[in-house]
Design an enzyme around this catalytic site. Structure first.
Site, PDB file in Angstrom:
ATOM      1  N   ASP A 234       0.848  -1.197   0.000  1.00 12.80           N
ATOM      2  CA  ASP A 234       0.000   0.000   0.000  1.00 12.80           C
ATOM      3  C   ASP A 234       0.877   1.237   0.000  1.00 12.80           C
ATOM      4  O   ASP A 234       1.506   1.565   1.016  1.00 12.80           O
ATOM      5  CB  ASP A 234      -0.899  -0.002   1.229  1.00 12.80           C
ATOM      6  CG  ASP A 234      -2.048  -0.973   1.069  1.00 12.80           C
ATOM      7  OD1 ASP A 234      -2.316  -1.744   2.003  1.00 12.80           O
ATOM      8  OD2 ASP A 234      -2.670  -0.965  -0.008  1.00 12.80           O
TER       9      ASP A 234
ATOM     10  N   ASP B 118      -9.864  -5.539  -1.113  1.00 11.90           N
ATOM     11  CA  ASP B 118      -8.913  -4.916  -0.193  1.00 11.90           C
ATOM     12  C   ASP B 118      -9.645  -4.097   0.858  1.00 11.90           C
ATOM     13  O   ASP B 118     -10.264  -3.085   0.540  1.00 11.90           O
ATOM     14  CB  ASP B 118      -7.976  -4.005  -1.026  1.00 11.90           C
ATOM     15  CG  ASP B 118      -6.901  -3.345  -0.188  1.00 11.90           C
ATOM     16  OD1 ASP B 118      -6.101  -2.598  -0.759  1.00 11.90           O
ATOM     17  OD2 ASP B 118      -6.871  -3.577   1.044  1.00 11.90           O
TER      18      ASP B 118
HETATM   19  C1  DX5 Z   1      -6.667   0.304   3.165  1.00 13.70           C
HETATM   20  C2  DX5 Z   1      -5.537  -0.689   3.256  1.00 13.70           C
HETATM   21  C3  DX5 Z   1      -5.964  -1.879   4.110  1.00 13.70           C
HETATM   22  C4  DX5 Z   1      -4.852  -2.860   4.325  1.00 13.70           C
HETATM   23  C5  DX5 Z   1      -5.381  -4.118   4.967  1.00 13.70           C
HETATM   24  O1  DX5 Z   1      -6.231   1.396   2.437  1.00 13.70           O
HETATM   25  O2  DX5 Z   1      -5.197  -1.098   1.952  1.00 13.70           O
HETATM   26  O3  DX5 Z   1      -7.020  -2.533   3.454  1.00 13.70           O
HETATM   27  O4  DX5 Z   1      -4.288  -3.163   3.109  1.00 13.70           O
HETATM   28  O5  DX5 Z   1      -5.769  -3.844   6.256  1.00 13.70           O
HETATM   29  P1  DX5 Z   1      -7.089  -4.501   6.893  1.00 13.70           P
HETATM   30  O6  DX5 Z   1      -7.134  -5.942   6.499  1.00 13.70           O
HETATM   31  O7  DX5 Z   1      -6.909  -4.335   8.358  1.00 13.70           O
HETATM   32  O8  DX5 Z   1      -8.234  -3.735   6.331  1.00 13.70           O
HETATM   33 ZN    ZN Z   2      -4.312  -1.871  -0.636  1.00 14.79          ZN
END
Ligand code: DX5
Ligand code: ZN
Length: 226
Positions: free
Chosen positions: A36, A177
Site C-alpha cells: 500500500d 482490499d
Molecule cells: C486500506 C488498506 C488496508 C490494508 C489491509 O487502504 O489497503 O485494506 O491493506 O488492512 P485490513 O485488512 O486491516 O483492512
Molecule cells: Zn491496498
C-alpha cells in the site's frame, strides 16, 4: 473463477520480523505481496514508499502487488522500478488519462489493474477493460488498516463479476482490499473475488502466521466449492 490467491498487506507486517515472515510466506506459497503506497494527498496517510519496494525485492522473489494510492501516478511510475510480472493497481479516481497510464504499466511487462474506491461505479471501466489485467475493489475507504468492510461491497463484488461476464472478460481477476477477514473473505469469494488482500483481520490476526494462512486458504477453497 480463478483459484483464490492471497496477497498479504505488507503495511500490516511488523518490520522487526520481516525476514522470517517472508520465509513463512515463501514456505506457504503466498502468491504476491500487497504494497500500500500512500502519499498523504490521495489518502490521509503516508505509507510504504519507493525504498521499501526496492528493499523488499532484495529480500524475496515473491512478486509485488503495488497499490498506488497517490495523485498523478502516471508521472511517478518510474520511481518504483516496476518489474515484469508485478501487479500495479492505479486508482481510477487519481489519473486523468487512464488508458495512457495502464499502457505505461503494460510496457514495463507488469499487469495493470484498475482500483475503485467503494463509491465509484463499475461503469468507469466501460471503455478501458482491454487495457487492464484485473480490478481492485476497495471494500473500505482507503488509507488505514483495521477498518470495517462497507456491507454493500459484497453486492458490488457480485455486480463486478456479472459486469465482467457481460463484457466478455469472465476470467478477469477481482482483487478485494479492506477488512478481508476470515468471515468476510468467504462472502467475498462466494460473490466472485479471486485475490484477497490479507491484513489485520486474517493473515496478520493474532496467532501463528502459518496457521492463519492455512485457515484462510481452506476457508476460501471450501467457499469456491459452493
Ligand atoms: C486500506 C488498506 C488496508 C490494508 C489491509 O487502504 O489497503 O485494506 O491493506 O488492512 P485490513 O485488512 O486491516 O483492512
Ligand atoms: Zn491496498
Amino acid at each position: 473463477m480463478q483459484t483464490p490467491m492471497l496477497s498479504p498487506s505488507m503495511m500490516c507486517a511488523p518490520l522487526e520480523s520481516l525476514p522470517q515472515l517472508l520465509q513463512t510466506f515463501s514456505d506457504e506459497k503466498i502468491e504476491m505481496l500487497h504494497i500500500d503506497v500512500m502519499d498523504g494527498v490521495f489518502v490521509d496517510n503516508l505509507c510504504l514508499g519507493t525504498d521499501y519496494c526496492r528493499s523488499l525485492r532484495r529480500l524475496t522473489s515473491i512478486p509485488l502487488d503495488l497499490h498506488l494510492m497517490i495523485t498523478e501516478p502516471e508521472h511517478k511510475l518510474a520511481w518504483f522500478d516496476i518489474q515484469p510480472g508485478e501487479f500495479v493497481s492505479v486508482h481510477v479516481e487519481s489519473s486523468v488519462h487512464l488508458q495512457r497510464t495502464f499502457a505505461m504499466i503494460r510496457a514495463l511487462g507488469a499487469h495493470p489493474a484498475a482500483a475503485l474506491n467503494p463509491a465509484t461505479p463499475l461503469s468507469v471501466l466501460d471503455y478501458c477493460l482491454d487495457e487492464i489485467d484485473g480490478i481492485l475493489l476497495m471494500t473500505v475507504n482507503p488509507g488505514f488498516a483495521g477498518q470495517k468492510m462497507i456491507p454493500s461491497m459484497i453486492d458490488k463484488i457480485s455486480d463486478c463479476r456479472r459486469y465482467l461476464v457481460q463484457h466478455g472478460y469472465p476470467e478477469m481477476p477481482i482483487e478485494v482490499d479492506g477488512n478481508v477477514s476470515f468471515e468476510n473473505g468467504v462472502r467475498m469469494r462466494e460473490a466472485g473475488a479471486d485475490i484477497f488482500v490479507a491484513g489485520t483481520s486474517s493473515v496478520f490476526a493474532p496467532g501463528r502466521t502459518e496457521d492463519n494462512i492455512r485457515r484462510f486458504r481452506s476457508a476460501l477453497y471450501s467457499a469456491s466449492r459452493r
